[in-house]
Design a protein around this motif. Structure first.
Motif, PDB file in Angstrom:
ATOM      1  N   THR A  55       0.795  -1.226   0.000  1.00  0.00           N
ATOM      2  CA  THR A  55       0.000   0.000   0.000  1.00  0.00           C
ATOM      3  C   THR A  55       0.830   1.280   0.000  1.00  0.00           C
ATOM      4  OG1 THR A  55      -0.147  -0.071   2.407  1.00  0.00           O
ATOM      5  CG2 THR A  55      -1.945  -1.097   1.166  1.00  0.00           C
ATOM      6  N   GLY A  56       2.150   1.179  -0.033  1.00  0.00           N
ATOM      7  CA  GLY A  56       2.981   2.370  -0.038  1.00  0.00           C
ATOM      8  C   GLY A  56       4.123   2.252  -1.019  1.00  0.00           C
ATOM      9  N   ARG A  79      -7.596   0.072  -7.616  1.00  0.00           N
ATOM     10  CA  ARG A  79      -7.881   1.510  -7.648  1.00  0.00           C
ATOM     11  C   ARG A  79      -9.373   1.673  -7.414  1.00  0.00           C
ATOM     12  NH1 ARG A  79      -4.345   4.562 -11.112  1.00  0.00           N
ATOM     13  NH2 ARG A  79      -3.249   4.520  -9.157  1.00  0.00           N
ATOM     14  N   PRO A 132      -2.265   6.791  -4.386  1.00  0.00           N
ATOM     15  CA  PRO A 132      -3.447   7.381  -3.757  1.00  0.00           C
ATOM     16  C   PRO A 132      -3.962   6.544  -2.586  1.00  0.00           C
ATOM     17  CG  PRO A 132      -3.656   7.407  -6.141  1.00  0.00           C
ATOM     18  CD  PRO A 132      -2.459   6.568  -5.813  1.00  0.00           C
ATOM     19  N   ALA A 133      -4.512   7.222  -1.583  1.00  0.00           N
ATOM     20  CA  ALA A 133      -5.066   6.534  -0.414  1.00  0.00           C
ATOM     21  C   ALA A 133      -6.098   5.508  -0.868  1.00  0.00           C
ATOM     22  CB  ALA A 133      -5.701   7.541   0.537  1.00  0.00           C
ATOM     23  N   GLY A 134      -6.037   4.325  -0.305  1.00  0.00           N
ATOM     24  CA  GLY A 134      -6.973   3.263  -0.654  1.00  0.00           C
ATOM     25  C   GLY A 134      -6.515   2.381  -1.799  1.00  0.00           C
ATOM     26  N   ASP A 135      -5.506   2.824  -2.559  1.00  0.00           N
ATOM     27  CA  ASP A 135      -4.979   2.002  -3.648  1.00  0.00           C
ATOM     28  C   ASP A 135      -3.980   0.998  -3.086  1.00  0.00           C
ATOM     29  OD1 ASP A 135      -6.459   3.569  -5.317  1.00  0.00           O
ATOM     30  OD2 ASP A 135      -4.783   4.230  -6.556  1.00  0.00           O
ATOM     31  N   ALA A 136      -3.826  -0.123  -3.769  1.00  0.00           N
ATOM     32  CA  ALA A 136      -2.873  -1.140  -3.337  1.00  0.00           C
ATOM     33  C   ALA A 136      -2.435  -1.955  -4.541  1.00  0.00           C
ATOM     34  CB  ALA A 136      -3.498  -2.058  -2.291  1.00  0.00           C
TER      35      ALA A 136
END
Length: 144
Positions: A55-56, A79, A132-136
């Motif tokens: 996630t980062g 996404r 983006p937040a929530g993307d992985a």
């Protein structure tokens, strides 16, 4: 209507089969890969040795085991509510790892024998394209 996925006893043995569209997982020839795409009873070409999500960016994800060679890594990016896939191509970034893949996003995946990292082809892009937040990135490593 053909049965596409079947788990249980088939022809006297426990198996899991997945057929291709238009074929029946219970009735069609298990050894015909054009009809049955997966059968647990059939010898495999490889196995999933590691799986997970990242996630980062610019942080190493360490595998639970180190591989003898750099593993093949397949991945998608999550996404929002969608899973996106794209072409996988090699990139080189001399000071990073020896194997890198890109999935049609601005991100690349650096894969080494014991770890992998999501990053960018060059440092200046990291500031402009954070994940983006929530993307992985969902991934799995295949070994023989």
């Amino acid at each position: 209507m053909p049965r596409r996925i079947l788990i249980g006893e088939i022809a006297g043995q426990v198996d899991c089969r997945i057929s291709r569209p238009g074929y029946d997982a219970a009735l069609d020839d298990v050894n015909d890969r054009k009809k049955i795409s997966f059968a647990a009873s059939r010898p495999s070409y490889g196995q999933v040795a590691a799986a997970g999500f990242i996630t980062g960016v610019n942080t190493w994800h360490v595998f639970e085991q180190a591989f003898g060679n750099i593993p093949v890594v397949m991945f998608t990016i999550k996404r929002g509510g969608s899973q996106l896939t794209g072409e996988v191509s090699r990139y080189t970034r001399p000071y990073a790892g020896p194997a890198m893949y890109r999935d049609g996003t601005p991100y690349v995946v650096v894969v080494e024998q014991g770890r992998m990292m999501i990053t960018m082809p060059n440092d200046w892009q990291l500031a402009e394209h954070p994940l983006p937040a929530g993307d992985a990135f969902n991934f799995f490593c295949v070994t023989s």
